[in-house]
Design a protein around this motif. Structure first.
Motif, PDB file in Angstrom:
ATOM      1  N   ARG A   1       0.823  -1.211   0.000  1.00  0.00           N
ATOM      2  CA  ARG A   1       0.000   0.000   0.000  1.00  0.00           C
ATOM      3  C   ARG A   1       0.857   1.260   0.000  1.00  0.00           C
ATOM      4  NH1 ARG A   1      -3.036  -0.406   5.914  1.00  0.00           N
ATOM      5  NH2 ARG A   1      -1.390   0.536   7.191  1.00  0.00           N
ATOM      6  N   PRO A   2       0.356   2.366  -0.504  1.00  0.00           N
ATOM      7  CA  PRO A   2      -1.048   2.562  -0.860  1.00  0.00           C
ATOM      8  C   PRO A   2      -1.400   1.942  -2.209  1.00  0.00           C
ATOM      9  CG  PRO A   2       0.168   4.547  -1.372  1.00  0.00           C
ATOM     10  CD  PRO A   2       1.136   3.609  -0.696  1.00  0.00           C
ATOM     11  N   PHE A   3      -2.647   1.513  -2.304  1.00  0.00           N
ATOM     12  CA  PHE A   3      -3.186   1.011  -3.560  1.00  0.00           C
ATOM     13  C   PHE A   3      -3.844   2.190  -4.265  1.00  0.00           C
ATOM     14  CE2 PHE A   3      -2.961  -2.610  -0.713  1.00  0.00           C
ATOM     15  CZ  PHE A   3      -2.369  -3.579  -1.513  1.00  0.00           C
ATOM     16  N   LEU A   4      -3.257   2.606  -5.382  1.00  0.00           N
ATOM     17  CA  LEU A   4      -3.754   3.795  -6.065  1.00  0.00           C
ATOM     18  C   LEU A   4      -4.977   3.505  -6.915  1.00  0.00           C
ATOM     19  CD1 LEU A   4      -0.343   5.471  -6.984  1.00  0.00           C
ATOM     20  CD2 LEU A   4      -1.693   5.601  -4.870  1.00  0.00           C
ATOM     21  N   ARG A   5      -5.269   2.220  -7.095  1.00  0.00           N
ATOM     22  CA  ARG A   5      -6.507   1.798  -7.765  1.00  0.00           C
ATOM     23  C   ARG A   5      -7.058   0.594  -7.020  1.00  0.00           C
ATOM     24  NH1 ARG A   5      -6.241  -0.116 -13.280  1.00  0.00           N
ATOM     25  NH2 ARG A   5      -4.561  -1.421 -12.441  1.00  0.00           N
ATOM     26  N   MET A   6      -8.362   0.504  -6.954  1.00  0.00           N
ATOM     27  CA  MET A   6      -8.967  -0.661  -6.340  1.00  0.00           C
ATOM     28  C   MET A   6      -8.585  -1.918  -7.104  1.00  0.00           C
ATOM     29  SD  MET A   6     -10.667  -1.963  -3.934  1.00  0.00           S
ATOM     30  CE  MET A   6     -11.206  -3.664  -3.718  1.00  0.00           C
ATOM     31  N   ALA A   7      -8.396  -1.776  -8.404  1.00  0.00           N
ATOM     32  CA  ALA A   7      -8.004  -2.917  -9.234  1.00  0.00           C
ATOM     33  C   ALA A   7      -6.682  -3.519  -8.767  1.00  0.00           C
ATOM     34  CB  ALA A   7      -7.907  -2.498 -10.698  1.00  0.00           C
ATOM     35  N   ASP A   8      -5.781  -2.678  -8.260  1.00  0.00           N
ATOM     36  CA  ASP A   8      -4.489  -3.171  -7.785  1.00  0.00           C
ATOM     37  C   ASP A   8      -4.661  -4.035  -6.536  1.00  0.00           C
ATOM     38  OD1 ASP A   8      -3.266  -1.763  -9.840  1.00  0.00           O
ATOM     39  OD2 ASP A   8      -2.940   0.018  -8.595  1.00  0.00           O
ATOM     40  N   LEU A   9      -5.500  -3.575  -5.623  1.00  0.00           N
ATOM     41  CA  LEU A   9      -5.773  -4.358  -4.425  1.00  0.00           C
ATOM     42  C   LEU A   9      -6.457  -5.672  -4.789  1.00  0.00           C
ATOM     43  CD1 LEU A   9      -5.922  -4.775  -1.370  1.00  0.00           C
ATOM     44  CD2 LEU A   9      -8.047  -3.442  -1.367  1.00  0.00           C
ATOM     45  N   ASN A  10      -7.409  -5.593  -5.696  1.00  0.00           N
ATOM     46  CA  ASN A  10      -8.139  -6.781  -6.111  1.00  0.00           C
ATOM     47  C   ASN A  10      -7.206  -7.810  -6.759  1.00  0.00           C
ATOM     48  OD1 ASN A  10     -10.924  -8.038  -6.606  1.00  0.00           O
ATOM     49  ND2 ASN A  10     -10.038  -8.054  -8.654  1.00  0.00           N
ATOM     50  N   SER A  11      -6.277  -7.339  -7.577  1.00  0.00           N
ATOM     51  CA  SER A  11      -5.328  -8.245  -8.236  1.00  0.00           C
ATOM     52  C   SER A  11      -4.483  -8.993  -7.225  1.00  0.00           C
ATOM     53  CB  SER A  11      -4.414  -7.460  -9.183  1.00  0.00           C
ATOM     54  OG  SER A  11      -5.149  -6.939 -10.260  1.00  0.00           O
ATOM     55  N   PHE A  12      -4.064  -8.287  -6.179  1.00  0.00           N
ATOM     56  CA  PHE A  12      -3.269  -8.933  -5.139  1.00  0.00           C
ATOM     57  C   PHE A  12      -4.105  -9.956  -4.366  1.00  0.00           C
ATOM     58  CE2 PHE A  12      -2.199  -8.892  -0.556  1.00  0.00           C
ATOM     59  CZ  PHE A  12      -1.050  -9.668  -0.632  1.00  0.00           C
ATOM     60  N   LEU A  13      -5.295  -9.559  -3.947  1.00  0.00           N
ATOM     61  CA  LEU A  13      -6.128 -10.444  -3.134  1.00  0.00           C
ATOM     62  C   LEU A  13      -6.629 -11.655  -3.916  1.00  0.00           C
ATOM     63  CD1 LEU A  13      -8.220  -7.766  -1.196  1.00  0.00           C
ATOM     64  CD2 LEU A  13      -6.391  -9.208  -0.276  1.00  0.00           C
ATOM     65  N   ALA A  14      -6.836 -11.462  -5.215  1.00  0.00           N
ATOM     66  CA  ALA A  14      -7.357 -12.555  -6.050  1.00  0.00           C
ATOM     67  C   ALA A  14      -6.370 -13.721  -6.160  1.00  0.00           C
ATOM     68  CB  ALA A  14      -7.706 -12.034  -7.442  1.00  0.00           C
ATOM     69  N   GLN A  15      -5.140 -13.501  -5.768  1.00  0.00           N
ATOM     70  CA  GLN A  15      -4.154 -14.577  -5.758  1.00  0.00           C
ATOM     71  C   GLN A  15      -4.434 -15.581  -4.633  1.00  0.00           C
ATOM     72  OE1 GLN A  15      -0.116 -12.977  -5.735  1.00  0.00           O
ATOM     73  NE2 GLN A  15      -0.822 -11.181  -6.857  1.00  0.00           N
ATOM     74  N   SER A  16      -5.169 -15.126  -3.619  1.00  0.00           N
ATOM     75  CA  SER A  16      -5.423 -15.972  -2.448  1.00  0.00           C
ATOM     76  C   SER A  16      -6.898 -16.260  -2.194  1.00  0.00           C
ATOM     77  CB  SER A  16      -4.843 -15.299  -1.187  1.00  0.00           C
ATOM     78  OG  SER A  16      -3.480 -14.996  -1.339  1.00  0.00           O
ATOM     79  N   LEU A  17      -7.781 -15.385  -2.691  1.00  0.00           N
ATOM     80  CA  LEU A  17      -9.201 -15.504  -2.374  1.00  0.00           C
ATOM     81  C   LEU A  17     -10.034 -15.685  -3.636  1.00  0.00           C
ATOM     82  CD1 LEU A  17      -9.460 -12.590   0.241  1.00  0.00           C
ATOM     83  CD2 LEU A  17      -8.972 -15.006   0.671  1.00  0.00           C
ATOM     84  N   ASN A  18     -11.116 -16.446  -3.533  1.00  0.00           N
ATOM     85  CA  ASN A  18     -12.009 -16.624  -4.685  1.00  0.00           C
ATOM     86  C   ASN A  18     -13.041 -15.495  -4.744  1.00  0.00           C
ATOM     87  OD1 ASN A  18     -14.219 -17.268  -2.931  1.00  0.00           O
ATOM     88  ND2 ASN A  18     -13.553 -19.412  -2.863  1.00  0.00           N
ATOM     89  N   LYS A  19     -13.877 -15.501  -5.762  1.00  0.00           N
ATOM     90  CA  LYS A  19     -14.835 -14.412  -5.980  1.00  0.00           C
ATOM     91  C   LYS A  19     -15.793 -14.233  -4.813  1.00  0.00           C
ATOM     92  CE  LYS A  19     -15.019 -13.982 -11.007  1.00  0.00           C
ATOM     93  NZ  LYS A  19     -15.904 -13.991 -12.211  1.00  0.00           N
ATOM     94  N   GLU A  20     -16.281 -15.349  -4.284  1.00  0.00           N
ATOM     95  CA  GLU A  20     -17.225 -15.277  -3.170  1.00  0.00           C
ATOM     96  C   GLU A  20     -16.545 -14.693  -1.924  1.00  0.00           C
ATOM     97  OE1 GLU A  20     -16.774 -17.957  -5.114  1.00  0.00           O
ATOM     98  OE2 GLU A  20     -18.672 -17.721  -6.233  1.00  0.00           O
TER      99      GLU A  20
END
Length: 215
Positions: A64-83
Motif C-alpha cells: 500500500r497505498p493502492f492507487l486503484r482498487m483494481a491493484d488491491l483486487n489483483s493482489f487479493l485474487a491470488q489468495s481468495l475466490n470471488k465469493e
C-alpha cells in the motif's frame, strides 16, 4: 412573546440543520459507515476481517497505498475466490474515483450489478458528491445511498476546496487542511507533491494525490 421567540429559535435551528446537511453532502469523499480503508487500517484491523490471514495482511501492508482498487483486487485474487472477495469487500475497500473508475472496479462494490453500473456511468463527470446523491438517490433509498457512498469519491479542487472537503479525505486532519491551503494557488500537481512532501513520505503523497485535482 414566548411563541414568537420559540418560532424564531425553531426557524434558526432548521436553517442550521439544513446547512449542516448540505455541507456534509458537499464533502467529496464518501463518509464511512464502518467500511475499513485498506490503505489506512492497522494490521490488527485487517486481521479481524473475513478471510484474512497474516500472510495476506503482510502483503497489503507492504504494497500500500493502492492507487486503484483494481491493484488491491489483483493482489487479493491470488489468495481468495470471488465469493470470498465479495464478502471481504463488504467490510474493506479502497475508494474509487467516480469519474475514472473502470467498469470492473465499480462492479467490485458489493451489491452493484449491470443496472447500477449503468447509472454510475450515465452521470459522469461528477463535479461533487452532492451530484452523486441526487442522481443515484433516484434509484435507491437513503440507507443504500449511504452504503454506496462509502466506496466512492470525487476529487477535490486543490485551489477551491473547503476545509470540510479536505477533511473528507480519509486520513486527513486539521494539520493537513492547513498545509493544503498554505501553498495555494497550485499551478501544477508537481507543486503539490513538493510542498506536501515536506510533511509526509512519498507513499502518503501519492495516496493523498488520488483525492485531488486542479481541474
Amino acid at each position: 412573546m414566548k411563541q414568537k421567540r420559540s418560532l424564531v429559535i425553531t426557524t434558526v435551528a432548521s436553517i442550521i440543520l439544513v446547512l449542516g446537511i448540505s455541507g456534509s453532502i458537499q464533502a467529496q469523499a464518501g463518509h464511512s459507515e464502518g467500511l475499513v480503508n485498506a490503505d489506512l487500517a492497522s494490521d490488527k484491523e485487517l486481521l479481524a476481517l473475513p478471510h484474512m490471514n497474516a500472510t495476506i495482511v503482510k502483503g497489503i501492508m507492504e504494497r500500500r497505498p493502492f492507487l486503484r482498487m483494481a491493484d488491491l483486487n489483483s493482489f487479493l485474487a491470488q489468495s481468495l475466490n470471488k465469493e470470498q472477495l465479495a464478502e471481504l469487500y463488504r467490510k474493506m475497500f479502497v475508494q474509487i474515483n467516480l469519474n475514472t473508475a473502470t467498469e470492473e472496479e465499480i462492479l467490485m462494490i458489493p451489491g452493484t450489478g449491470k443496472r447500477m453500473l449503468r447509472e454510475f456511468l450515465e452521470y459522469r463527470p461528477y463535479k461533487t458528491l452532492a451530484q452523486f446523491h441526487k442522481e443515484i438517490g433516484k434509484y435507491v433509498d437513503d440507507k443504500e445511498l449511504a452504503r454506496l457512498e462509502q466506496y466512492v469519491f470525487v476529487p477535490i479542487n486543490l485551489n477551491t476546496a473547503s476545509d470540510e472537503d479536505i477533511l473528507s479525505i480519509p486520513g486527513a486532519g486539521k494539520r493537513m487542511v492547513r498545509e493544503f491551503k498554505e501553498y495555494r494557488p497550485y499551478t501544477n500537481i508537481e507543486k503539490f507533491r513538493k510542498e506536501i512532501g515536506k510533511y509526509v513520505d512519498k507513499k502518503e503523497v501519492a495516496r493523498l494525490e488520488r483525492y485531488v485535482t486542479l481541474n
